[in-house]
Design a protein around this motif. Sequence first.
Motif, PDB file in Angstrom:
ATOM      1  N   MET A  93      39.574  49.072  47.286  1.00  0.00           N
ATOM      2  CA  MET A  93      39.634  48.448  48.509  1.00  0.00           C
ATOM      3  C   MET A  93      39.601  47.031  48.494  1.00  0.00           C
ATOM      4  SD  MET A  93      40.543  49.390  51.755  1.00  0.00           S
ATOM      5  CE  MET A  93      40.686  48.383  52.973  1.00  0.00           C
ATOM      6  N   LEU A  94      38.576  46.269  47.790  1.00  0.00           N
ATOM      7  CA  LEU A  94      38.824  45.161  47.821  1.00  0.00           C
ATOM      8  C   LEU A  94      39.731  44.372  46.842  1.00  0.00           C
ATOM      9  CD1 LEU A  94      34.437  44.589  47.187  1.00  0.00           C
ATOM     10  CD2 LEU A  94      35.754  44.157  49.310  1.00  0.00           C
ATOM     11  N   GLY A  95      40.183  45.033  45.932  1.00  0.00           N
ATOM     12  CA  GLY A  95      41.358  44.400  45.206  1.00  0.00           C
ATOM     13  C   GLY A  95      42.676  44.624  45.964  1.00  0.00           C
ATOM     14  N   TYR A  96      42.762  45.696  46.826  1.00  0.00           N
ATOM     15  CA  TYR A  96      43.982  45.756  47.806  1.00  0.00           C
ATOM     16  C   TYR A  96      43.940  44.516  48.536  1.00  0.00           C
ATOM     17  CZ  TYR A  96      44.791  50.550  46.071  1.00  0.00           C
ATOM     18  OH  TYR A  96      45.127  51.620  45.394  1.00  0.00           O
ATOM     19  N   LEU A  97      42.736  44.097  49.146  1.00  0.00           N
ATOM     20  CA  LEU A  97      42.451  43.115  50.140  1.00  0.00           C
ATOM     21  C   LEU A  97      42.924  41.816  49.640  1.00  0.00           C
ATOM     22  CD1 LEU A  97      39.379  44.093  52.237  1.00  0.00           C
ATOM     23  CD2 LEU A  97      41.329  43.079  53.082  1.00  0.00           C
ATOM     24  N   SER A  98      42.439  41.436  48.359  1.00  0.00           N
ATOM     25  CA  SER A  98      42.890  40.529  47.563  1.00  0.00           C
ATOM     26  C   SER A  98      44.104  40.134  47.431  1.00  0.00           C
ATOM     27  CB  SER A  98      42.051  39.948  46.322  1.00  0.00           C
ATOM     28  OG  SER A  98      40.608  40.276  46.508  1.00  0.00           O
ATOM     29  N   TYR A  99      44.842  41.243  46.937  1.00  0.00           N
ATOM     30  CA  TYR A  99      46.302  41.175  46.688  1.00  0.00           C
ATOM     31  C   TYR A  99      46.974  40.922  47.874  1.00  0.00           C
ATOM     32  CZ  TYR A  99      50.959  43.243  46.020  1.00  0.00           C
ATOM     33  OH  TYR A  99      52.084  43.353  45.674  1.00  0.00           O
TER      34      TYR A  99
ATOM     35  N   ALA B  72      35.237  41.931  41.814  1.00  0.00           N
ATOM     36  CA  ALA B  72      35.997  42.295  42.931  1.00  0.00           C
ATOM     37  C   ALA B  72      35.585  41.451  43.875  1.00  0.00           C
ATOM     38  CB  ALA B  72      36.134  43.851  43.378  1.00  0.00           C
ATOM     39  N   VAL B  73      34.344  41.187  44.327  1.00  0.00           N
ATOM     40  CA  VAL B  73      33.677  40.546  45.317  1.00  0.00           C
ATOM     41  C   VAL B  73      34.126  39.002  45.106  1.00  0.00           C
ATOM     42  CG1 VAL B  73      31.752  39.415  46.442  1.00  0.00           C
ATOM     43  CG2 VAL B  73      31.904  41.847  46.284  1.00  0.00           C
ATOM     44  N   GLU B  74      34.114  38.500  43.791  1.00  0.00           N
ATOM     45  CA  GLU B  74      34.328  37.085  43.219  1.00  0.00           C
ATOM     46  C   GLU B  74      35.933  36.933  43.719  1.00  0.00           C
ATOM     47  OE1 GLU B  74      34.282  34.354  39.214  1.00  0.00           O
ATOM     48  OE2 GLU B  74      33.280  36.132  39.410  1.00  0.00           O
ATOM     49  N   ARG B  75      36.577  37.890  43.473  1.00  0.00           N
ATOM     50  CA  ARG B  75      38.192  37.525  43.496  1.00  0.00           C
ATOM     51  C   ARG B  75      38.448  37.384  44.941  1.00  0.00           C
ATOM     52  NH1 ARG B  75      43.428  41.919  42.469  1.00  0.00           N
ATOM     53  NH2 ARG B  75      44.804  40.618  43.310  1.00  0.00           N
ATOM     54  N   LEU B  76      37.980  38.514  45.918  1.00  0.00           N
ATOM     55  CA  LEU B  76      38.034  38.257  47.207  1.00  0.00           C
ATOM     56  C   LEU B  76      37.650  36.889  47.754  1.00  0.00           C
ATOM     57  CD1 LEU B  76      39.398  39.168  49.780  1.00  0.00           C
ATOM     58  CD2 LEU B  76      37.403  40.672  50.112  1.00  0.00           C
ATOM     59  N   THR B  77      36.310  36.283  47.330  1.00  0.00           N
ATOM     60  CA  THR B  77      35.933  35.245  48.054  1.00  0.00           C
ATOM     61  C   THR B  77      36.620  34.115  47.431  1.00  0.00           C
ATOM     62  OG1 THR B  77      33.525  36.145  47.661  1.00  0.00           O
ATOM     63  CG2 THR B  77      33.691  33.841  47.644  1.00  0.00           C
ATOM     64  N   THR B  78      37.292  34.160  46.491  1.00  0.00           N
ATOM     65  CA  THR B  78      38.139  32.920  45.886  1.00  0.00           C
ATOM     66  C   THR B  78      39.498  33.025  46.631  1.00  0.00           C
ATOM     67  OG1 THR B  78      37.015  33.111  43.721  1.00  0.00           O
ATOM     68  CG2 THR B  78      39.360  32.114  43.943  1.00  0.00           C
ATOM     69  N   THR B  79      40.003  34.215  46.893  1.00  0.00           N
ATOM     70  CA  THR B  79      41.163  34.315  47.546  1.00  0.00           C
ATOM     71  C   THR B  79      40.930  34.030  48.956  1.00  0.00           C
ATOM     72  OG1 THR B  79      41.865  36.325  46.400  1.00  0.00           O
ATOM     73  CG2 THR B  79      42.913  35.934  48.429  1.00  0.00           C
ATOM     74  N   LEU B  80      40.055  34.086  49.733  1.00  0.00           N
ATOM     75  CA  LEU B  80      39.798  33.734  51.038  1.00  0.00           C
ATOM     76  C   LEU B  80      39.512  32.096  51.131  1.00  0.00           C
ATOM     77  CD1 LEU B  80      37.133  36.281  52.363  1.00  0.00           C
ATOM     78  CD2 LEU B  80      39.848  36.291  52.885  1.00  0.00           C
ATOM     79  N   ALA B  81      38.927  31.929  50.143  1.00  0.00           N
ATOM     80  CA  ALA B  81      38.605  30.251  50.188  1.00  0.00           C
ATOM     81  C   ALA B  81      39.871  29.470  49.910  1.00  0.00           C
ATOM     82  CB  ALA B  81      37.569  29.813  49.174  1.00  0.00           C
ATOM     83  N   GLY B  82      40.926  29.915  49.182  1.00  0.00           N
ATOM     84  CA  GLY B  82      42.264  29.559  48.937  1.00  0.00           C
ATOM     85  C   GLY B  82      42.191  28.503  47.736  1.00  0.00           C
TER      86      GLY B  82
END
Length: 310
Positions: free
Chosen positions: A42-48, A300-310
């Motif tokens: 789910m976190l991976g999908y969000l990041s994508y 997964a958390v690190e990827r989403l955190t990075t994605t949100l930060a841009g």
Amino acid sequence: MDTNPAPRLLLLDTASMYFRAFFGSPEIKAPDGTNVNAVRGMLGYLSYLVEQYRPTHLVCCWDDDWRPAWRVDLLPTYKAHRVVEPVAGSPDIEEVPDPLEVQVPIIREVLGAFGIAVVGAPGHEADDVIGTLATGAGLPVDIVTGDRDLFQLVDDAAEVRVLYIGKGVGKHERVDEAWVLDKYGVRADQYADFATLRGDASDGLPGVKGVGDKTAATLLQRFGTLDGLVEAAADPGSDLAPGPRLKIKDAAAYLAVAPKVVAVVRDLDLPRGDALALPSAPADEDALAELTERWGIGTAVERLTTTLAG
């Protein structure tokens, strides 16, 4: 991420996504042995999706009631095959594999720690939340789902489309009015009537006996709406052929209630605006760190955190 991205609302059919994550990926064990493949997926999908579409607003739409009593009262077969050991007087429990069921609260906790909006409505499904938030949103809307019923919300003029994940999140299809017309032979605003006529076994909708996709499309092309078709069936002077006329008349009881079951609700009292804004950083870093360690979901958390930060 752009400093001033164009406004865009991403509405996620959350259960559709975490079911897909669970069944589409192998077991991934947390330190205590709990399978967390749906959490990570789910976190991976969000990041994508955030990487692909750069939404300014995002909502994980939730099934507060996956099988609302008011829909079942209208059509008792609605999702009946998914109920685990029905008990009179008790809420219906959806059949969910145990290894997935334990992950759903974890997903909810992680989303909360990130500060990502999770919105449900008492007595309603996620579809109704999506229908309400997509209607009159005032900005472009992308609906992420594997549920074809939500094609009824597609509206080019209002900039509402569906990102259909039937073939996978990474292979999703962008559904607009032309796509619906090409695929089914009906307009998007006819899709709910189309679904009512042909039925849907996955939702316990029997449809009109003897009416499949092609016949349903042909009838709606001629008569415009389900109401128009029912009126034609009741009118001896109409040019509706005897075969379809009999089928529609025989299904009168079903057709009197099914449209209300199929149509998504669009007028719930739900938060809008800034309450749905996508955060650029976790809302509760301490809670997120604790969840990350407990469940072993650091990547997964690190990827989403990075994605949100841009």
